[in-house]
Write a protein that holds these residues in place. Structure first.
Motif, short mmCIF file in Angstrom:
data_model
loop_
_atom_site.label_atom_id
_atom_site.label_comp_id
_atom_site.label_asym_id
_atom_site.label_seq_id
_atom_site.Cartn_x
_atom_site.Cartn_y
_atom_site.Cartn_z
N ARG A 224 0.82 -1.21 0.00
CA ARG A 224 0.00 0.00 0.00
C ARG A 224 0.86 1.26 0.00
O ARG A 224 0.62 2.21 -0.75
CB ARG A 224 -0.90 -0.03 1.23
CG ARG A 224 -1.76 1.17 1.28
CD ARG A 224 -2.86 1.13 2.25
NE ARG A 224 -3.55 2.42 2.13
CZ ARG A 224 -4.73 2.66 2.62
NH1 ARG A 224 -5.37 1.72 3.25
NH2 ARG A 224 -5.27 3.84 2.47
N GLY A 225 1.91 1.25 0.85
CA GLY A 225 2.81 2.40 0.92
C GLY A 225 3.53 2.64 -0.39
O GLY A 225 3.64 3.77 -0.87
N MET A 226 4.03 1.57 -1.02
CA MET A 226 4.79 1.73 -2.26
C MET A 226 3.88 2.20 -3.39
O MET A 226 4.32 2.92 -4.29
CB MET A 226 5.48 0.42 -2.66
CG MET A 226 6.58 -0.02 -1.71
SD MET A 226 7.78 1.27 -1.31
CE MET A 226 8.78 1.26 -2.80
N LYS A 227 2.60 1.80 -3.37
CA LYS A 227 1.67 2.28 -4.40
C LYS A 227 1.43 3.76 -4.25
O LYS A 227 1.29 4.49 -5.23
CB LYS A 227 0.36 1.51 -4.31
CG LYS A 227 0.46 0.22 -5.09
CD LYS A 227 -0.87 -0.44 -5.36
CE LYS A 227 -0.62 -1.82 -5.93
NZ LYS A 227 -1.00 -2.87 -4.99
N GLU A 228 1.36 4.23 -2.99
CA GLU A 228 1.17 5.64 -2.73
C GLU A 228 2.33 6.47 -3.29
O GLU A 228 2.15 7.58 -3.77
CB GLU A 228 1.09 5.86 -1.22
CG GLU A 228 -0.10 6.69 -0.79
CD GLU A 228 -0.31 6.62 0.70
OE1 GLU A 228 0.60 7.04 1.43
OE2 GLU A 228 -1.37 6.13 1.13
N LEU A 229 3.54 5.89 -3.24
CA LEU A 229 4.73 6.61 -3.70
C LEU A 229 4.82 6.62 -5.22
O LEU A 229 5.58 7.39 -5.79
CB LEU A 229 5.99 5.96 -3.12
CG LEU A 229 6.19 6.15 -1.63
CD1 LEU A 229 7.34 5.32 -1.14
CD2 LEU A 229 6.41 7.62 -1.30
N ASN B 123 7.44 7.16 4.60
CA ASN B 123 6.01 6.95 4.42
C ASN B 123 5.50 6.07 5.57
O ASN B 123 6.05 5.00 5.83
CB ASN B 123 5.78 6.27 3.07
CG ASN B 123 4.31 6.00 2.82
OD1 ASN B 123 3.71 5.19 3.51
ND2 ASN B 123 3.74 6.66 1.84
N PRO B 124 4.45 6.54 6.29
CA PRO B 124 4.00 5.78 7.47
C PRO B 124 3.60 4.34 7.17
O PRO B 124 3.83 3.44 7.99
CB PRO B 124 2.81 6.59 7.99
CG PRO B 124 2.48 7.58 6.93
CD PRO B 124 3.70 7.80 6.12
N TRP B 125 2.98 4.09 5.99
CA TRP B 125 2.60 2.71 5.64
C TRP B 125 3.84 1.84 5.50
O TRP B 125 3.85 0.69 5.95
CB TRP B 125 1.82 2.68 4.33
CG TRP B 125 0.48 3.36 4.40
CD1 TRP B 125 0.15 4.56 3.84
CD2 TRP B 125 -0.69 2.90 5.09
NE1 TRP B 125 -1.15 4.87 4.13
CE2 TRP B 125 -1.69 3.88 4.89
CE3 TRP B 125 -0.98 1.76 5.85
CZ2 TRP B 125 -2.96 3.75 5.42
CZ3 TRP B 125 -2.25 1.63 6.38
CH2 TRP B 125 -3.22 2.61 6.18
N VAL B 126 4.87 2.40 4.84
CA VAL B 126 6.11 1.64 4.64
C VAL B 126 6.78 1.36 5.98
O VAL B 126 7.21 0.24 6.25
CB VAL B 126 7.06 2.40 3.69
CG1 VAL B 126 8.39 1.69 3.57
CG2 VAL B 126 6.42 2.55 2.31
N THR B 127 6.82 2.39 6.87
CA THR B 127 7.43 2.20 8.19
C THR B 127 6.71 1.08 8.95
O THR B 127 7.35 0.18 9.50
CB THR B 127 7.33 3.50 9.03
OG1 THR B 127 7.68 4.59 8.19
CG2 THR B 127 8.24 3.44 10.22
N ALA B 128 5.37 1.15 8.96
CA ALA B 128 4.59 0.13 9.67
C ALA B 128 4.84 -1.25 9.05
O ALA B 128 4.99 -2.25 9.77
CB ALA B 128 3.10 0.47 9.61
#
Lengths: 148, 126
Positions: A25-30, A49-54
């Motif tokens: 999800r995080g990588m798609k946002e980027l 990115n908070p999704w990537v960190t999590a």
């Protein structure tokens, strides 16, 4: 096997599934990040990115559980026993994202579940003369049952 | 030609991730039951003992090789070929490698489990 050990096995499946989906999800946002030296800084900044960190934190939790499981169970026990992660991903896709699951995919889910049942019903550690853990294995009554 | 590259990448992924799993499993068997160790000597002792096991670092390197081979494989082949093919072959390769190098007793029950899961992974990707 104690209840705590089943929890660790469950942790492997849950943390790897959740970690992968958060990371995706995080990588798609980027957006599209090309893998090249030029974009290295963009790739390094991705962890902000908070999704990537999590996602990374959950994958670290997965790795800890995986290493813990390998310290007291055979590799050929841990790998099939935790392959329910594939099933979870499909079921999350079906029930939360309303993806269609074809008949062949349902058959695949059934095969994986059957494989998990097969290995989970057997002993988690097989006795071995070359290994130090033989002493511990002898204390666990389940692992004394030797497979044919 | 592209297919050949994709299958070469799949072979490399299977080889690297199987070596990684075997090395990590070997390291953790040397470390011993992590739960017991934690209770007796604390979490720092566990981390210290894992990190000072040389085969652990080798296992991590093999896992990194597997990860980058996957990235390359995905640039040559389809996602729907590379991921299920490498995942299911890794299950079977691990059963063989664990029997040879880790001296695990892979009985009938575990062979069936490995083959069922490998087949299931392929079907889920179709």
């Amino acid at each position: 096997m104690s209840f705590r050990k089943y929890l660790v096995l469950a942790g492997i499946t849950v943390f790897s599934t959740a970690g992968d989906s958060l990371l995706a999800r995080g990588m798609k946002e980027l957006g599209n990040v090309n893998l090249s030296l030029h974009n290295l800084s963009a790739l390094l900044l991705a962890i902000l990115n908070p999704w990537v960190t999590a996602g990374i934190l959950l994958l670290l939790a997965f790795f800890s559980c995986y290493m813990s499981a390998l310290s007291w169970a055979d590799l050929t026990y841990v790998l099939p026993a935790t392959s329910l992660a594939y099933v979870f991903v499909a079921l999350i896709g079906h029930f939360r994202l309303h993806e269609e699951i074809s008949a062949t995919r349902w058959l695949g889910i059934a095969l994986i579940a059957a494989g998990v049942g097969f290995v989970a019903a057997g002993p988690s550690v097989t006795p071995d003369h070359h290994r130090e853990s033989t002493r511990d294995a002898a204390r666990d009554p389940v692992s004394q049952e030797v497979e044919s | 030609m592209k297919d050949l590259y994709a299958w070469a990448a799949i072979a490399l992924i299977v080889l690297a991730s199987t070596s990684g799993d075997v090395l990590l499993s070997f390291s953790m068997k040397r470390v011993g039951d992590v739960g017991e160790l934690w209770k007796r000597h604390g979490v720092l002792a566990v981390i210290g003992r894992v990190l000072t096991t040389p085969t652990f670092a080798l296992g991590l390197v093999a896992m990194a090789v597997a990860f980058y081979s996957l990235l390359f494989g995905l640039s040559w082949g389809n996602l729907s070929l590379v991921v299920p093919a490498s995942a299911s072959l890794t299950f079977v390769a691990n059963a063989v490698a664990a029997r040879i190098f880790l001296h695990e007793r892979v009985g009938r029950r575990r062979w069936i489990a490995a083959l069922l899961v490998a087949g299931g992974v392929v079907l889920m990707a179709v």
